[in-house]
Design an enzyme around this catalytic site. Structure first.
Site, PDB file in Angstrom:
ATOM      1  N   GLY A   9     104.250   9.219  29.298  1.00 40.25           N
ATOM      2  CA  GLY A   9     103.445   7.986  29.268  1.00 40.25           C
ATOM      3  C   GLY A   9     104.205   6.872  28.567  1.00 40.25           C
ATOM      4  O   GLY A   9     104.078   5.689  28.903  1.00 40.25           O
ATOM      5  N   ASN A  10     105.046   7.274  27.590  1.00 40.65           N
ATOM      6  CA  ASN A  10     105.817   6.269  26.853  1.00 40.65           C
ATOM      7  C   ASN A  10     107.016   5.774  27.647  1.00 40.65           C
ATOM      8  O   ASN A  10     107.562   4.712  27.352  1.00 40.65           O
ATOM      9  CB  ASN A  10     106.260   6.833  25.505  1.00 40.65           C
ATOM     10  CG  ASN A  10     105.062   7.021  24.584  1.00 40.65           C
ATOM     11  OD1 ASN A  10     104.372   6.079  24.265  1.00 40.65           O
ATOM     12  ND2 ASN A  10     104.801   8.253  24.195  1.00 40.65           N
ATOM     13  N   LYS A 122      94.821  14.786  18.718  1.00 41.58           N
ATOM     14  CA  LYS A 122      95.660  13.973  19.622  1.00 41.58           C
ATOM     15  C   LYS A 122      95.464  12.489  19.312  1.00 41.58           C
ATOM     16  O   LYS A 122      94.361  11.962  19.434  1.00 41.58           O
ATOM     17  CB  LYS A 122      95.257  14.276  21.065  1.00 41.58           C
ATOM     18  CG  LYS A 122      96.020  13.487  22.080  1.00 41.58           C
ATOM     19  CD  LYS A 122      96.691  14.402  23.060  1.00 41.58           C
ATOM     20  CE  LYS A 122      97.715  13.691  23.898  1.00 41.58           C
ATOM     21  NZ  LYS A 122      98.849  14.553  24.185  1.00 41.58           N
ATOM     22  N   LYS A 206      99.726  16.508  28.599  1.00 45.10           N
ATOM     23  CA  LYS A 206     100.271  16.537  29.963  1.00 45.10           C
ATOM     24  C   LYS A 206     101.464  17.486  30.093  1.00 45.10           C
ATOM     25  O   LYS A 206     101.706  18.041  31.169  1.00 45.10           O
ATOM     26  CB  LYS A 206     100.650  15.134  30.431  1.00 45.10           C
ATOM     27  CG  LYS A 206     101.800  14.500  29.673  1.00 45.10           C
ATOM     28  CD  LYS A 206     103.038  14.375  30.491  1.00 45.10           C
ATOM     29  CE  LYS A 206     104.197  13.732  29.787  1.00 45.10           C
ATOM     30  NZ  LYS A 206     104.270  13.624  28.353  1.00 45.10           N
ATOM     31  N   LYS A 264     106.420  19.315  24.286  1.00 42.84           N
ATOM     32  CA  LYS A 264     107.459  19.454  25.325  1.00 42.84           C
ATOM     33  C   LYS A 264     108.225  20.764  25.163  1.00 42.84           C
ATOM     34  O   LYS A 264     108.465  21.482  26.143  1.00 42.84           O
ATOM     35  CB  LYS A 264     108.439  18.286  25.277  1.00 42.84           C
ATOM     36  CG  LYS A 264     107.831  16.989  25.752  1.00 42.84           C
ATOM     37  CD  LYS A 264     108.870  15.888  25.812  1.00 42.84           C
ATOM     38  CE  LYS A 264     108.228  14.551  25.590  1.00 42.84           C
ATOM     39  NZ  LYS A 264     107.072  14.265  26.448  1.00 42.84           N
TER      40      LYS A 264
END
Ligand code: ADP
Ligand code: MG
Length: 317
Positions: A9-10, A122, A206, A264
């Protein structure tokens, strides 16, 4: 190869950039320019983050005086899937004439008993000073937590259990369609004892959803593309050292921050441990080089570069 790609998203809205539609749309086009060459040789599933975008929509909804209550996070997550999915769909269609591309709304099953609901963690939306964060929490019923020197709203982030539409995505891939799906980790839903789905107030990670989807779709590779070229051991210290090829066990021996690199590396480890395939973390612009094993942080069961089996394989178009 079947490749699942998670776009940060970043990477779609860089830190400090204004969130105007024109800015985000231009970033999506740049992302697609980096990904389109992969589509000639591989089956692609593209997922994307929505942290900056869902935080913005939450603020807009909270500021809307015509509403009794702001829109809940499942609805806001679906809105970001529509917005980012639309930009990706159109950019992919423009970059790959003749290919079928589909942007799907997806739901991700989570457990109502997930401990994350009792411990929202989050970060979403902007940062605040301590007093303002406290006031907003009291006024709006938010949970806020410290994020570095600032304070920020937090929402629960339960572990994804299954993407509800997995079989449909598989069907699309089998017909050669590029699937844009599970944006923002998928809209979080629970299924009751009668089989009925209901949205819940949460934001699924995600990267973890991408790993789950990659495993469920029997993908060969999972690419987690972001705004840094490699995972770094000792990040931000004088001993910082980029990690090239590694194994899940070696990655699990390190510590990575929960709000950024942690999910990640966890996603990469889960996928490689469950499937014996290849996962990699790196910069969006290096997508092809990462898949070739010459850029990024590449995670394989034995820590060796993956076999490059693209030579001589037939292009999809
Ligand atoms: P995305 O939107 O792609 O998920 P995140 O901000 O969640 O982006 O994660 C990427 C960020 O993780 C990088 O911009 C970097 O600042 C940060 N980061 C934290 N720890 C590390 C590390 N050990 N190695 C590399 N990057 C790290
Ligand atoms: Mg992230």
């Amino acid at each position: 190869m079947r490749v699942v790609i998670a776009l940060g998203g970043n990477a779609l809205l860089r830190r400090g950039e204004r969130p105007d539609a024109t800015v985000q749309h231009a970033n999506v086009r740049a992302a697609v320019a980096a990904l389109a060459p992969l589509a000639h040789r591989h089956e692609l599933v593209i997922t994307h983050g929505n942290g900056p975008q869902v935080g913005l929509l939450a603020l807009q909804s909270a500021a809307d005086r015509s509403l009794d209550r702001p829109f809940p996070f499942d609805v806001l997550g679906a809105e970001t899937q529509g917005m980012i999915g639309y930009w990706l769909l159109q950019s992919l269609q423009n970059a790959l004439p003749g290919r079928q591309v589909c942007a799907l709304l997806n739901q991700t099953l989570v457990s109502a008993a997930d401990p994350a609901f009792a411990d929202p963690a989050k970060f979403v939306g902007p940062v605040y000073e301590r007093e303002e964060a406290g006031r907003l929490a009291a006024e709006r019923g938010w949970t806020v937590k410290q994020d570095g020197p600032h304070w920020r709203r937090v929402v629960p982030s339960p572990d994804p259990q299954r993407v509800v539409e997995t079989r449909l995505i598989r069907l699309l891939l089998s017909s050669g369609t590029i699937a844009v799906c599970a944006g923002g980790g998928g809209v979080p839903v629970i299924r009751d004892e009668h089989g009925q789905l209901t949205g819940v107030e949460a934001v699924v990670d995600k990267d973890l959803t991408a790993a789950l989807l990659a495993e469920a779709l029997d993908a060969d590779a999972l690419l987690l593309l972001t705004d840094v070229p490699q995972v770094v051991r000792g990040y931000g210290t004088p001993d910082a050292e980029p990690i090239g090829h590694t194994t899940p066990a070696q990655l699990r021996a390190e510590h990575f921050p929960a709000g950024s690199m942690g999910p990640k590396t966890e996603a990469a480890c889960r996928f490689v441990e469950l499937t014996g395939g290849m996962a990699a973390i790196g910069a969006l612009g290096d997508a092809q080089a990462i898949l070739d094993g010459i850029a990024g942080t590449v995670v394989t069961p034995d820590g060796r570069p993956p076999q490059n089996d693209t030579d001589g394989s037939q292009d999809l178009i």
